[in-house]
Design a protein around this motif. Structure first.
Motif, PDB file in Angstrom:
ATOM      1  N   TYR A  26     -51.261 -10.228 -37.635  1.00 53.62           N
ATOM      2  CA  TYR A  26     -50.371 -10.713 -36.993  1.00 53.62           C
ATOM      3  C   TYR A  26     -50.443 -12.322 -36.799  1.00 53.62           C
ATOM      4  O   TYR A  26     -50.089 -13.129 -36.729  1.00 53.62           O
ATOM      5  CB  TYR A  26     -49.889 -10.320 -35.724  1.00 53.62           C
ATOM      6  CG  TYR A  26     -48.959 -10.661 -35.142  1.00 53.62           C
ATOM      7  CD1 TYR A  26     -46.990  -9.861 -34.962  1.00 53.62           C
ATOM      8  CD2 TYR A  26     -48.937 -11.788 -33.911  1.00 53.62           C
ATOM      9  CE1 TYR A  26     -46.076 -10.001 -34.553  1.00 53.62           C
ATOM     10  CE2 TYR A  26     -46.883 -12.405 -33.935  1.00 53.62           C
ATOM     11  CZ  TYR A  26     -45.904 -11.406 -33.252  1.00 53.62           C
ATOM     12  OH  TYR A  26     -45.123 -11.850 -33.221  1.00 53.62           O
ATOM     13  N   ALA A  27     -51.903 -12.707 -36.689  1.00 52.10           N
ATOM     14  CA  ALA A  27     -51.973 -13.644 -36.745  1.00 52.10           C
ATOM     15  C   ALA A  27     -51.957 -14.649 -37.919  1.00 52.10           C
ATOM     16  O   ALA A  27     -52.227 -15.952 -37.894  1.00 52.10           O
ATOM     17  CB  ALA A  27     -53.797 -13.743 -36.331  1.00 52.10           C
ATOM     18  N   GLY A  28     -52.090 -13.528 -38.772  1.00 50.90           N
ATOM     19  CA  GLY A  28     -51.396 -14.203 -40.365  1.00 50.90           C
ATOM     20  C   GLY A  28     -50.317 -15.298 -39.803  1.00 50.90           C
ATOM     21  O   GLY A  28     -49.919 -15.939 -41.066  1.00 50.90           O
ATOM     22  N   PHE A  29     -48.977 -14.040 -40.255  1.00 50.38           N
ATOM     23  CA  PHE A  29     -48.088 -14.333 -39.408  1.00 50.38           C
ATOM     24  C   PHE A  29     -48.243 -15.607 -38.430  1.00 50.38           C
ATOM     25  O   PHE A  29     -46.742 -16.110 -39.196  1.00 50.38           O
ATOM     26  CB  PHE A  29     -46.839 -13.101 -38.928  1.00 50.38           C
ATOM     27  CG  PHE A  29     -46.222 -13.058 -38.861  1.00 50.38           C
ATOM     28  CD1 PHE A  29     -44.601 -13.112 -39.326  1.00 50.38           C
ATOM     29  CD2 PHE A  29     -45.813 -14.054 -37.023  1.00 50.38           C
ATOM     30  CE1 PHE A  29     -43.604 -13.322 -39.045  1.00 50.38           C
ATOM     31  CE2 PHE A  29     -44.101 -13.582 -36.571  1.00 50.38           C
ATOM     32  CZ  PHE A  29     -42.808 -13.851 -37.940  1.00 50.38           C
ATOM     33  N   ARG A  30     -48.991 -15.715 -37.675  1.00 58.05           N
ATOM     34  CA  ARG A  30     -48.338 -16.918 -37.052  1.00 58.05           C
ATOM     35  C   ARG A  30     -48.902 -18.236 -37.602  1.00 58.05           C
ATOM     36  O   ARG A  30     -49.014 -19.615 -37.209  1.00 58.05           O
ATOM     37  CB  ARG A  30     -49.010 -16.461 -35.793  1.00 58.05           C
ATOM     38  CG  ARG A  30     -48.417 -15.984 -34.979  1.00 58.05           C
ATOM     39  CD  ARG A  30     -47.512 -16.732 -34.582  1.00 58.05           C
ATOM     40  NE  ARG A  30     -47.320 -17.596 -33.126  1.00 58.05           N
ATOM     41  CZ  ARG A  30     -46.836 -18.593 -32.267  1.00 58.05           C
ATOM     42  NH1 ARG A  30     -46.849 -17.173 -31.442  1.00 58.05           N
ATOM     43  NH2 ARG A  30     -47.027 -19.609 -31.922  1.00 58.05           N
ATOM     44  N   VAL A 305     -52.230 -12.507 -29.877  1.00 60.71           N
ATOM     45  CA  VAL A 305     -52.034 -13.437 -31.216  1.00 60.71           C
ATOM     46  C   VAL A 305     -51.301 -14.245 -30.149  1.00 60.71           C
ATOM     47  O   VAL A 305     -51.266 -15.432 -30.733  1.00 60.71           O
ATOM     48  CB  VAL A 305     -51.827 -12.668 -32.222  1.00 60.71           C
ATOM     49  CG1 VAL A 305     -51.829 -13.743 -32.754  1.00 60.71           C
ATOM     50  CG2 VAL A 305     -53.125 -11.706 -32.770  1.00 60.71           C
ATOM     51  N   ASN A 306     -49.998 -13.655 -30.135  1.00 65.96           N
ATOM     52  CA  ASN A 306     -49.176 -14.790 -29.391  1.00 65.96           C
ATOM     53  C   ASN A 306     -49.857 -15.656 -28.118  1.00 65.96           C
ATOM     54  O   ASN A 306     -49.569 -17.155 -29.015  1.00 65.96           O
ATOM     55  CB  ASN A 306     -48.023 -14.673 -29.111  1.00 65.96           C
ATOM     56  CG  ASN A 306     -47.129 -13.991 -30.198  1.00 65.96           C
ATOM     57  OD1 ASN A 306     -47.097 -14.656 -31.300  1.00 65.96           O
ATOM     58  ND2 ASN A 306     -46.090 -12.658 -30.338  1.00 65.96           N
ATOM     59  N   ASN A 307     -50.140 -15.315 -28.101  1.00 71.34           N
ATOM     60  CA  ASN A 307     -50.661 -16.131 -26.800  1.00 71.34           C
ATOM     61  C   ASN A 307     -52.375 -17.053 -27.118  1.00 71.34           C
ATOM     62  O   ASN A 307     -52.422 -18.534 -26.315  1.00 71.34           O
ATOM     63  CB  ASN A 307     -51.375 -15.711 -25.526  1.00 71.34           C
ATOM     64  CG  ASN A 307     -49.870 -15.226 -24.384  1.00 71.34           C
ATOM     65  OD1 ASN A 307     -49.974 -15.952 -23.182  1.00 71.34           O
ATOM     66  ND2 ASN A 307     -49.463 -13.836 -24.795  1.00 71.34           N
ATOM     67  N   ALA A 316     -47.585 -24.891 -29.883  1.00 67.91           N
ATOM     68  CA  ALA A 316     -47.174 -23.925 -30.794  1.00 67.91           C
ATOM     69  C   ALA A 316     -46.479 -23.178 -29.028  1.00 67.91           C
ATOM     70  O   ALA A 316     -46.490 -23.089 -27.760  1.00 67.91           O
ATOM     71  CB  ALA A 316     -48.435 -23.360 -30.681  1.00 67.91           C
ATOM     72  N   HIS A 317     -45.585 -21.925 -29.766  1.00 67.37           N
ATOM     73  CA  HIS A 317     -44.818 -21.504 -28.768  1.00 67.37           C
ATOM     74  C   HIS A 317     -45.188 -19.730 -28.578  1.00 67.37           C
ATOM     75  O   HIS A 317     -45.930 -19.752 -29.904  1.00 67.37           O
ATOM     76  CB  HIS A 317     -43.345 -21.564 -29.279  1.00 67.37           C
ATOM     77  CG  HIS A 317     -42.644 -22.570 -29.122  1.00 67.37           C
ATOM     78  ND1 HIS A 317     -42.042 -23.162 -27.889  1.00 67.37           N
ATOM     79  CD2 HIS A 317     -42.393 -22.941 -30.074  1.00 67.37           C
ATOM     80  CE1 HIS A 317     -41.732 -24.841 -28.167  1.00 67.37           C
ATOM     81  NE2 HIS A 317     -41.855 -24.124 -29.663  1.00 67.37           N
ATOM     82  N   VAL A 318     -45.414 -18.951 -27.537  1.00 67.91           N
ATOM     83  CA  VAL A 318     -45.742 -17.621 -27.658  1.00 67.91           C
ATOM     84  C   VAL A 318     -44.850 -17.064 -27.713  1.00 67.91           C
ATOM     85  O   VAL A 318     -45.435 -16.109 -29.143  1.00 67.91           O
ATOM     86  CB  VAL A 318     -45.765 -17.715 -26.119  1.00 67.91           C
ATOM     87  CG1 VAL A 318     -46.265 -15.793 -26.251  1.00 67.91           C
ATOM     88  CG2 VAL A 318     -46.393 -17.965 -25.021  1.00 67.91           C
ATOM     89  N   PHE A 319     -43.486 -17.623 -28.383  1.00 68.61           N
ATOM     90  CA  PHE A 319     -42.367 -16.877 -28.566  1.00 68.61           C
ATOM     91  C   PHE A 319     -42.223 -17.348 -30.215  1.00 68.61           C
ATOM     92  O   PHE A 319     -41.851 -18.303 -30.679  1.00 68.61           O
ATOM     93  CB  PHE A 319     -41.148 -16.386 -28.204  1.00 68.61           C
ATOM     94  CG  PHE A 319     -39.942 -15.483 -28.863  1.00 68.61           C
ATOM     95  CD1 PHE A 319     -40.908 -14.093 -29.811  1.00 68.61           C
ATOM     96  CD2 PHE A 319     -39.169 -15.636 -29.362  1.00 68.61           C
ATOM     97  CE1 PHE A 319     -39.602 -13.419 -30.315  1.00 68.61           C
ATOM     98  CE2 PHE A 319     -38.227 -14.949 -30.114  1.00 68.61           C
ATOM     99  CZ  PHE A 319     -39.249 -13.746 -30.962  1.00 68.61           C
ATOM    100  N   PRO A 320     -42.659 -16.488 -31.493  1.00 66.83           N
ATOM    101  CA  PRO A 320     -42.563 -17.249 -32.994  1.00 66.83           C
ATOM    102  C   PRO A 320     -40.819 -17.195 -33.374  1.00 66.83           C
ATOM    103  O   PRO A 320     -41.041 -17.414 -34.628  1.00 66.83           O
ATOM    104  CB  PRO A 320     -44.055 -16.316 -33.401  1.00 66.83           C
ATOM    105  CG  PRO A 320     -43.920 -14.944 -33.036  1.00 66.83           C
ATOM    106  CD  PRO A 320     -43.250 -15.316 -31.108  1.00 66.83           C
ATOM    107  N   GLY A 321     -40.798 -16.455 -33.034  1.00 64.31           N
ATOM    108  CA  GLY A 321     -39.503 -16.059 -33.449  1.00 64.31           C
ATOM    109  C   GLY A 321     -39.466 -14.470 -33.917  1.00 64.31           C
ATOM    110  O   GLY A 321     -40.770 -13.741 -33.895  1.00 64.31           O
TER     111      GLY A 321
END
Length: 327
Positions: A26-30, A305-307, A316-321
């Motif tokens: 998920y970090a890679g996705f971000r 990860v999002n936070n 950056a935004h917490v919600f990545p889509g």
């Protein structure tokens, strides 16, 4: 003397079990650069080390999946993040401030990261001993079952009343010549569905009882089982599985200044710990209503990860889509 290795990453994940592997993906996705450290030499954490053949029934999308198969899928998924793996190494020190985190490993390596996510299962652990089993480990007694093959055609006694005891009794039935489950209480701590399946199987269940002696010349040949208020009974047995749980120890994590409760790390709803830029997810976390399941750990990993992404980059935004909308 050579200088210590220095690794840099946006996010350092401490723990390469299922939660840590999903967090890595998920970090890679971000779009984050990820490093992963684990004290074990292989990926998969406790699942790889102790439960590779165990059927896992509570992961979304899998009616039943073996531990090793789940890990294989998670490793393949995590590979898309091109992570730096630092295996067979233990995180020993952590210094965190508003600018970043530095983690020292037991081999002298230092990792500089924008944030850290702790996903270690229960830290260091040691099996709860079977009082009668002293000296029998490796001679017929084990604490977990990484492979069912060595139990084929044997008389097996499983000691315990939790999920692991019932899971192993269920899986060994039909492989072993006989399976007996011994528990010191009448009530069980295992999942009701598994208990009912074992009760309906040929597995013999003896409650209000303990294994009071193991005997054999060199290797195990028989056990003594004592039911409360009755004379001991002796029966043939070539293998005992002492599924009595584990004693958790957070190890060096306890020296990092983390707020803990009941040997777990306290987090808020965003998976933040009390230390700046340090997050936690999975079995190691504690908060009101916590449920320790792999499925819950996956959700916590995404939240963390999002936070963490915002802590690393405030723009950056917490919600990545949604991932389904990604190119």
């Amino acid at each position: 003397m050579s200088s210590p290795e220095r690794v840099t990453a946006d996010l350092l994940v401490i723990g390469a079990g299922p939660t840590g592997l999903f967090a890595t993906y998920y970090a890679g996705f971000r779009g984050l650069r990820v490093a992963v450290v684990d004290s074990l030499p292989e990926l998969g954490g406790q699942v790889t080390a102790m439960y590779p053949e165990k059927a896992i029934l509570d992961v979304a999308g899998f009616p039943s999946v073996k531990g090793r198969e789940l890990v294989e899928g998670l490793v393949e998924q995590a590979a898309t993040a091109d992570p730096t793996y630092l295996l067979d190494r233990t995180a020993t020190t952590l210094t965190a401030d508003e600018d970043g985190v530095v983690v020292g490993l037991d081999d002298g390596t230092e990792v500089e990261a924008g944030a850290v996510l702790i996903t270690a299962g229960i830290g260091k652990f040691s099996p709860r001993p079977l009082p009668a089993g002293e000296g029998w480990v490796g001679r017929g007694m084990e604490f977990f079952v990484p492979s069912f093959a060595p139990y084929a055609g044997k008389d097996v006694v499983v000691v315990g009343g939790g999920d692991s005891a019932f899971d192993w009794a269920q899986h060994l039935e039909g492989i072993a010549r006989s399976v007996t489950l011994v528990h010191r209480r009448e009530a069980f701590r295992a999942h009701r569905r598994t208990v009912e399946a074992v009760q309906a199987s040929p597995v013999e269940i003896i409650t209000k009882a303990q294994v009071t002696a193991l005997r054999g010349e060199g290797t195990l040949e028989e056990v003594e089982i004592t039911v409360d208020g009755e004379e001991p009974q002796v029966r043939p047995c070539q293998a005992v599985v002492a599924a009595l749980g584990f004693v958790a120890d957070l190890g060096t994590l306890q020296t990092w200044g983390l707020e803990t409760e009941k040997r777990h790390v306290v987090v808020d709803s965003s998976m933040r710990t009390n230390l700046p830029r340090v997050f936690a997810a999975g079995d190691i976390t504690e908060y009101p209503g916590k449920v320790r399941l792999i499925a819950v750990g996956f959700g916590e990993a995404a939240t963390a990860v999002n936070n963490a992404a915002v802590a690393i980059d405030p723009e950056a935004h917490v919600f990545p889509g949604h991932s389904s909308e990604a190119d």
